[in-house]
Scaffold this active site. Structure first.
Site, short mmCIF file in Angstrom:
data_model
loop_
_atom_site.label_atom_id
_atom_site.label_comp_id
_atom_site.label_asym_id
_atom_site.label_seq_id
_atom_site.Cartn_x
_atom_site.Cartn_y
_atom_site.Cartn_z
N SER A 110 21.71 -41.83 -70.57
CA SER A 110 22.84 -40.93 -71.23
C SER A 110 22.72 -41.23 -72.75
O SER A 110 21.57 -40.27 -73.22
CB SER A 110 24.18 -41.80 -70.96
OG SER A 110 25.20 -41.00 -71.35
N ASP A 250 25.81 -34.98 -61.68
CA ASP A 250 25.81 -35.60 -63.05
C ASP A 250 26.80 -34.77 -63.97
O ASP A 250 26.87 -33.70 -63.86
CB ASP A 250 24.50 -35.55 -63.50
CG ASP A 250 24.03 -36.70 -64.52
OD1 ASP A 250 25.14 -37.13 -65.19
OD2 ASP A 250 23.11 -37.18 -64.55
N HIS A 277 25.73 -39.45 -62.65
CA HIS A 277 25.43 -40.05 -64.06
C HIS A 277 24.68 -41.33 -63.72
O HIS A 277 23.69 -41.50 -64.55
CB HIS A 277 26.47 -39.95 -64.83
CG HIS A 277 26.19 -40.12 -66.55
ND1 HIS A 277 25.44 -39.12 -67.06
CD2 HIS A 277 26.36 -40.89 -67.33
CE1 HIS A 277 25.24 -39.55 -68.04
NE2 HIS A 277 25.77 -40.63 -68.56
#
Length: 303
Positions: A110, A250, A277
């Site tokens: 991320s 995601d 995610h």
């Protein structure tokens, strides 16, 4: 069994907490892996399972809580302009130098993948491989994807989000409940919220300075200082072999990470079917196996 040690590395006017996992049986040529957590501000706990790569691949694995997060020094009084990508780039190189790592891999998840890209465009001599996991190449693309994903939410959920965002009531129970529906679809598609994720969440709640300043109140309402961030025009400078990873559902949707694949010279990508995610928490064995294969391919040749 691997050996786990922790230390505090001096940084700015405080310190960065670092955890080093050393494998029981080191493999010749296996370079250390440095793992960068997301947020910004989410600390390392939700990524702790990646320490298993130490024994699985015979390499040292380094995780750390970025400045202002978790067990590292906190600065809730710092002005917003203190919290910049450059601060965390500088911190990374401070940790690398303190540990004496001359050659290494980087995995960022991320925001950590965004930070990994920021590091890679500077072409550090020691970077042997980069894994960008569940990350956007620009926050404009991230925001556009979030709007598209939000449009698919049930009407009552969308209404709760929009009404409370209009008044800034981000802590209203109905708003919090609505954000959890988004998370269930696009952040962690598991029967229960993983405990590692909850541990990171609890630490963010204790001091949300970094997350709220740079990101915003949640994953999809980005109103912080990173809202205009982009690395797209700099990606051609990345000279390290790169793996881009995402989940089918995601919140880092395909359009957000496409520039990595289009512009980094030596790159490949992989999408995990059924994942979102936190792919590493949803499909941990499969995720680590893919990472292990990539790292081994770009390790140093055994002497």
């Amino acid at each position: 069994m691997s050996v786990v040690t922790s230390l505090d590395v001096p940084f700015t006017d405080g310190s960065t907490w670092v955890q080093v996992t050393t494998p029981d049986a080191p493999r010749p040529g296996a370079l250390p892996l440095v793992v960068l957590h997301g947020g910004p501000g989410f600390c390392h706990d939700y990524l702790r399972s990646l320490s298993a790569l130490a024994d699985e691949t015979g390499r040292t694995v380094v995780l750390y809580d970025q400045f202002g997060c978790g067990r590292s020094s906190h600065r809730p009084e710092a002005s917003p302009d203190f919290w910049t990508p450059q601060l965390f780039v500088d911190e990374f190189f401070t940790v690398i130098d303190h540990l004496g790592l001359e050659a290494y891999h980087v995995l960022g998840q991320s925001w950590g993948g965004m930070l990994g890209a920021e590091i890679a465009v500077r072409r550090p001599q020691g970077l042997a491989g980069l894994a960008i996991c569940n990350s956007p190449a620009s926050m404009e693309l991230w925001a556009q994807a979030a709007e598209r994903l939000r449009a698919d939410l049930p009407d009552d959920v969308r209404t709760a989000l929009e009404s409370h965002e209009a008044t800034g009531a981000f802590d209203h129970p109905d708003y919090v409940t609505a954000t959890k529906e988004y998370d269930r679809r696009h952040v962690h598609r598991t029967a229960e919220v993983p405990e590692d994720y909850l541990d990171s969440e609890r630490l963010v709640e204790q001091d949300p300075t970094v997350y709220h300043t740079m990101n915003g109140p949640n994953e999809f309402h980005v109103i912080g200082t990173l809202r205009n961030w982009s690395i797209i025009d700099r990606l051609a400078s990345v000279d390290a072999p790169t793996l881009v990873v995402a989940g089918e559902f995601d919140e880092a949707a395909p359009e957000t990470w496409a520039p990595f694949v289009e512009r980094i010279p030596d790159v490949r990508s992989h999408v995990f079917a059924g994942a979102s995610h936190c792919t590493h928490l949803e499909q941990p064995q499969e995720f680590r196996a893919l990472i292990a294969e990539f790292l081994k391919e770009h390790d140093a040749p055994p002497e």
